[in-house]
Design a protein around this motif. Sequence first.
Motif, PDB file in Angstrom:
ATOM      1  N   ASN A 193       2.385   4.246  -2.767  1.00  0.00           N
ATOM      2  CA  ASN A 193       1.261   5.001  -2.108  1.00  0.00           C
ATOM      3  C   ASN A 193      -0.204   5.504  -2.660  1.00  0.00           C
ATOM      4  O   ASN A 193      -1.165   5.885  -1.957  1.00  0.00           O
ATOM      5  CB  ASN A 193       1.834   6.721  -1.616  1.00  0.00           C
ATOM      6  CG  ASN A 193       2.243   7.396  -3.013  1.00  0.00           C
ATOM      7  OD1 ASN A 193       2.385   6.716  -3.999  1.00  0.00           O
ATOM      8  ND2 ASN A 193       2.206   8.730  -2.689  1.00  0.00           N
ATOM      9  N   LYS A 200      -5.484   7.484  -2.946  1.00  0.00           N
ATOM     10  CA  LYS A 200      -4.460   7.267  -1.934  1.00  0.00           C
ATOM     11  C   LYS A 200      -4.631   5.836  -1.232  1.00  0.00           C
ATOM     12  O   LYS A 200      -5.851   5.750  -0.717  1.00  0.00           O
ATOM     13  CB  LYS A 200      -4.300   8.214  -1.032  1.00  0.00           C
ATOM     14  CG  LYS A 200      -3.799   9.690  -1.661  1.00  0.00           C
ATOM     15  CD  LYS A 200      -3.187  10.536  -0.613  1.00  0.00           C
ATOM     16  CE  LYS A 200      -2.229  11.551  -1.242  1.00  0.00           C
ATOM     17  NZ  LYS A 200      -2.904  12.468  -2.231  1.00  0.00           N
ATOM     18  N   VAL A 201      -3.647   5.109  -1.034  1.00  0.00           N
ATOM     19  CA  VAL A 201      -4.058   3.724  -0.111  1.00  0.00           C
ATOM     20  C   VAL A 201      -4.397   4.122   1.308  1.00  0.00           C
ATOM     21  O   VAL A 201      -5.119   3.119   1.956  1.00  0.00           O
ATOM     22  CB  VAL A 201      -2.334   2.998   0.016  1.00  0.00           C
ATOM     23  CG1 VAL A 201      -2.483   2.465  -1.498  1.00  0.00           C
ATOM     24  CG2 VAL A 201      -1.325   3.620   0.414  1.00  0.00           C
ATOM     25  N   ASP A 202      -3.832   5.296   1.748  1.00  0.00           N
ATOM     26  CA  ASP A 202      -4.344   5.566   3.217  1.00  0.00           C
ATOM     27  C   ASP A 202      -5.792   6.385   3.315  1.00  0.00           C
ATOM     28  O   ASP A 202      -6.161   6.752   4.324  1.00  0.00           O
ATOM     29  CB  ASP A 202      -3.396   6.114   3.929  1.00  0.00           C
ATOM     30  CG  ASP A 202      -2.804   7.427   3.164  1.00  0.00           C
ATOM     31  OD1 ASP A 202      -3.402   7.870   2.355  1.00  0.00           O
ATOM     32  OD2 ASP A 202      -1.855   7.579   3.771  1.00  0.00           O
ATOM     33  N   ASP A 203      -6.573   6.442   1.855  1.00  0.00           N
ATOM     34  CA  ASP A 203      -7.710   7.080   2.207  1.00  0.00           C
ATOM     35  C   ASP A 203      -8.774   5.823   2.149  1.00  0.00           C
ATOM     36  O   ASP A 203      -8.893   4.991   1.101  1.00  0.00           O
ATOM     37  CB  ASP A 203      -8.034   7.589   0.716  1.00  0.00           C
ATOM     38  CG  ASP A 203      -9.307   8.206   0.432  1.00  0.00           C
ATOM     39  OD1 ASP A 203     -10.282   7.815   1.116  1.00  0.00           O
ATOM     40  OD2 ASP A 203      -9.513   9.326  -0.200  1.00  0.00           O
ATOM     41  N   ASP A 204      -9.544   5.828   3.273  1.00  0.00           N
ATOM     42  CA  ASP A 204     -10.298   4.709   3.498  1.00  0.00           C
ATOM     43  C   ASP A 204     -11.424   4.453   2.395  1.00  0.00           C
ATOM     44  O   ASP A 204     -11.923   3.416   2.242  1.00  0.00           O
ATOM     45  CB  ASP A 204     -10.977   4.862   4.883  1.00  0.00           C
ATOM     46  CG  ASP A 204     -10.046   4.618   6.098  1.00  0.00           C
ATOM     47  OD1 ASP A 204      -8.962   4.279   5.598  1.00  0.00           O
ATOM     48  OD2 ASP A 204     -10.263   4.894   7.163  1.00  0.00           O
ATOM     49  N   ARG A 207      -9.787   3.256  -0.860  1.00  0.00           N
ATOM     50  CA  ARG A 207      -9.291   1.747  -0.620  1.00  0.00           C
ATOM     51  C   ARG A 207     -10.495   0.943  -0.516  1.00  0.00           C
ATOM     52  O   ARG A 207     -10.465  -0.355  -0.968  1.00  0.00           O
ATOM     53  CB  ARG A 207      -8.381   1.678   0.506  1.00  0.00           C
ATOM     54  CG  ARG A 207      -7.570   0.563   0.562  1.00  0.00           C
ATOM     55  CD  ARG A 207      -6.890   0.346   1.754  1.00  0.00           C
ATOM     56  NE  ARG A 207      -7.376   0.523   2.926  1.00  0.00           N
ATOM     57  CZ  ARG A 207      -7.593   1.241   3.881  1.00  0.00           C
ATOM     58  NH1 ARG A 207      -6.999   2.555   3.646  1.00  0.00           N
ATOM     59  NH2 ARG A 207      -8.283   1.126   4.969  1.00  0.00           N
ATOM     60  N   SER A 220      -2.995  -0.524   4.189  1.00  0.00           N
ATOM     61  CA  SER A 220      -3.342   0.917   4.222  1.00  0.00           C
ATOM     62  C   SER A 220      -1.908   1.500   4.384  1.00  0.00           C
ATOM     63  O   SER A 220      -2.065   2.900   4.219  1.00  0.00           O
ATOM     64  CB  SER A 220      -4.222   1.293   5.127  1.00  0.00           C
ATOM     65  OG  SER A 220      -4.033   1.153   6.606  1.00  0.00           O
ATOM     66  N   LYS A 221      -0.998   1.096   4.661  1.00  0.00           N
ATOM     67  CA  LYS A 221       0.215   1.921   4.949  1.00  0.00           C
ATOM     68  C   LYS A 221       0.996   1.835   3.839  1.00  0.00           C
ATOM     69  O   LYS A 221       1.150   0.906   3.023  1.00  0.00           O
ATOM     70  CB  LYS A 221       1.119   1.049   6.005  1.00  0.00           C
ATOM     71  CG  LYS A 221       2.072   1.810   6.570  1.00  0.00           C
ATOM     72  CD  LYS A 221       3.051   1.072   7.577  1.00  0.00           C
ATOM     73  CE  LYS A 221       4.148   0.151   6.865  1.00  0.00           C
ATOM     74  NZ  LYS A 221       5.016  -0.418   7.367  1.00  0.00           N
ATOM     75  N   PRO A 222       1.631   3.146   3.277  1.00  0.00           N
ATOM     76  CA  PRO A 222       2.221   3.183   1.956  1.00  0.00           C
ATOM     77  C   PRO A 222       3.288   2.571   1.960  1.00  0.00           C
ATOM     78  O   PRO A 222       4.019   2.352   3.069  1.00  0.00           O
ATOM     79  CB  PRO A 222       2.371   4.773   2.085  1.00  0.00           C
ATOM     80  CG  PRO A 222       1.502   5.441   2.828  1.00  0.00           C
ATOM     81  CD  PRO A 222       1.002   4.287   4.139  1.00  0.00           C
TER      82      PRO A 222
ATOM     83  N   ASN B 134       1.948  -2.725   0.242  1.00  0.00           N
ATOM     84  CA  ASN B 134       2.164  -1.802  -0.751  1.00  0.00           C
ATOM     85  C   ASN B 134       3.444  -1.561  -1.406  1.00  0.00           C
ATOM     86  O   ASN B 134       3.873  -0.556  -2.039  1.00  0.00           O
ATOM     87  CB  ASN B 134       1.488  -0.240  -0.321  1.00  0.00           C
ATOM     88  CG  ASN B 134      -0.001  -0.482  -0.134  1.00  0.00           C
ATOM     89  OD1 ASN B 134      -0.485  -0.676  -1.219  1.00  0.00           O
ATOM     90  ND2 ASN B 134      -0.308  -0.131   1.206  1.00  0.00           N
TER      91      ASN B 134
END
Lengths: 527, 142
Positions: A193, A200-204, A207, A220-222, B134
Motif C-alpha cells: 500500500n 501511499k500508492v493511492d495518494d496522487d 505517486r 494506484s490501487k493497493p 502493487n
Amino acid sequence: MTNSIGELSDADVILLTGSNTSEQHPVIAGKILDAVRKGAKLLIFDPRIIHLTSFAHMHLRQKPGTDIVWINALMKVIIDEDLLDREFVNSRTEGFEELSRSLENYSLERAAEICGIEASDLREAARIFAMADKASIVYCMGITQHVFGTRNVLALANLALLTGNVGRLSTGVNPLRGQNNVQGACDVGALPNVLTGYQKVDDDVARGNFESAYGKKLPSKPGLTLIEIMNACLEGKIKFLYIMGENPMITEPDLKHVEEALSAVDFLVVQDIFLTETARLAHVVLPGSCWAEKDGTFTNTERRVQRIRKAIDPPGDARLDWQIICDIAKAFGSDYFEYSSAEEIFDEIAKLTPSYSGMSYQRLSTQGLQWPCPSVDHPGTVYLHETGFARGKGLFSVVEYDPESQKLEEHYPFVLMTGRVGFQYHSGTMSRRSRALAREVPEAYVEISPQDAARLGISDRDKVKVVSPNGELTVRAFVTERVRPGEIFIPFHFSEAPANILINSRELDPQSKITSMKFCPARIEKA
Amino acid sequence: MSDKNLDFSYTTVPTICPYCGTGCGMLLEVIGGKISGVLPMKGHPVSDGCLCLKGWTAHEFVSSPDRLARALVGKDGDFKEVGYTEAVALVADAMRETVENHGPDSCAFVASARCTNEENYLMSKLARFAVGTNNIDHCARL
C-alpha cells in the motif's frame, strides 16, 4: 521505535510486554538491565516466565488474548486517581473526553477476573507507571500477533499519551523489530500500500513524484499482503510469484495452505542462499548472496540506517541480489535498471524519500543516521514526536475488549502460543547451519506446565502430539513452570516440527492483516 | 615447513549483524580472502562492543557447504543446474507471458527483511514500475 535503544537505560520505569527480550534482542535486554541496575522499575506483562521476569519489579501474568483489558484497567486507575499528565493531554492530544467516558463504568474487579491479574496489582502497576518521570513502553509480537493486534497497539499508545510519555528521552512506544531489516524493507516500500517513506500508492501527489522520476504511470490501487497473495495463488489469481530471501514454508501461518498455494502458481521463482523448504517448490531457483558479500544498508528497529560492507565474494554463480533483480528487469525489457553500485540505488531512494533525503553513504559511515533525516545538514532524529505528531495532535482511540477473541473451541482446551528461542533465528536456515547455535537448542519442543503434564500422564522429554483445528505435529514435551496450566508454547524455527502448521490463516487483523500466533486453540495427546 | 606461499593477509570490514532488528555493529575478520570470524565494534551507537551469541557466530553459515552456487531449474522436486543467464531469461520470459496473458496483477513479489534497503527498493521498483502491480510484500507481520 519512537525512541532509541540507548535511551532505555535511563528510563525510570519500563513496561515490557509481549517481548522475550533476552532471547530475541539480547543487546536491548542489556539496556533494560542497565536501567534496572540504576534503579528503574521493570513491569512485565507476559503470560510466561521469561529471563527478564526475575529482574522485574512486578511480573503480571495476563491470560493470553486479554491485553486490551489490562491496558484499559491501568488507564482507569490513572484517570480515577488523577495521575494523568493533564498538561500533555490538554496541549498535545485530542479525544480524551471520549476515552474517559468509555472507561467511566469500567470495573477493575471485572477486568481482574477477565485478564487474571489481581485488581490490587493492576492498581499498583498503574501508579508506578503514571508516577514515573520517564516511562518507556517496549513491546513485541506478543502484542501484535493477534487478530486484534492493531487495537492492542492503539491501547498502548493511549497509555503513553495519557501519561505524557511521548516525545521525550527515555519514554515512548517502542516495538522491537524482529528481523535485521524489517524496518528498512517497510521504509523503502516493500509493502502493498505504500511507496518509499510510507507515501501511499493511492495518494496522487506522492505517486506523481515517482511517476515523474520513472517517466511512467504507476498502479494506484493497493496490492495484496503476503497472506492475501497466498490465498490469491490458490484461487488462481496469482500465476507468477517471485520470492526473494524468505521462507514462508516455515514462517507463514497454516503451512499446508502455503504449500498448496505455492504449488498452485504457474511459475514460482525463489532467490535465496540455501535450497530452503520454499525453494524446493520453485520452478527456477536463483543463487543470491548473503550480507557478508554485499554493500548496502539495513535500518534497525530505532530507525538507524546503517552500512553493511562487502567482505568476500559470493560462491560460484551466486550474484548480488540487487544485480539479479536488475538482470531480470532488463531481460523483461525494462529501462531504468542500470546501476553500477548499491550506492547509486541508495541515492535514488534518498531522492524519492523525504525521511531519507539527507542521507548518503559518506554520512552513514560507521555510526549510521536515524530517520527522519530530511537534509544533508540534519543530524538525524533520536526520538520522534518532540513537538507534534504527523497528524498534529495525538489521538486517543477508544479500544474495547471483545470476549469472542478469547474463546477456545471444544476439544481444544489449551491456548497455544508460538514464539522463538534465543539460539535460533526465524526459519533456521542460517542459525541451524551454525554449529555453536545448533548445539544449544537442536530440536523443537512444547512447554507444558507440571500440573497439566501430571494430569495427562506426560513426563519431561516424552513425545507428544499437539493438535489444533488446523493440523498436528509431534514434539517432545518440556515440562516447565514457565507456562501456566492451560497454556502451552512451541518455538516455530524447526522444519521437522513446524509450529506454523497449527496456526490458521483465515482470521486476520482487519488493519494489519496479521494472524493470531499467540492464541491458538490446541490439545495435547501422548504420541 | 614454510608459510611462504600462504596468504595470511588480515583485514576487518565494518558491517552490521545480519540477525535481529537491533542492528549491532560488528567487524568481519577476513584472513587470506576468507571470513574467519566476527568482532564486536566498540563505539558503535547501539551495541558499543556487545554482541549476543548469534552475532558472535554470524559468520558460521556463510561458508556452509549447503550454499547455493548455481541457478537451478526444478520439475516435480528434481532440480538441474543451469547457467545464470539462462535462468534469468526463463524468469523474464515467464513474467512477460504472465503479464501479456493475465495482466500485471496476476504477478506477485515477495521482498525480504533479510535483504538490504537497496534490494527491497529494487524489488518494489520491479513490481510497480516494470510490471505495474502493487502486489509486493514481505514478512513484516511474522
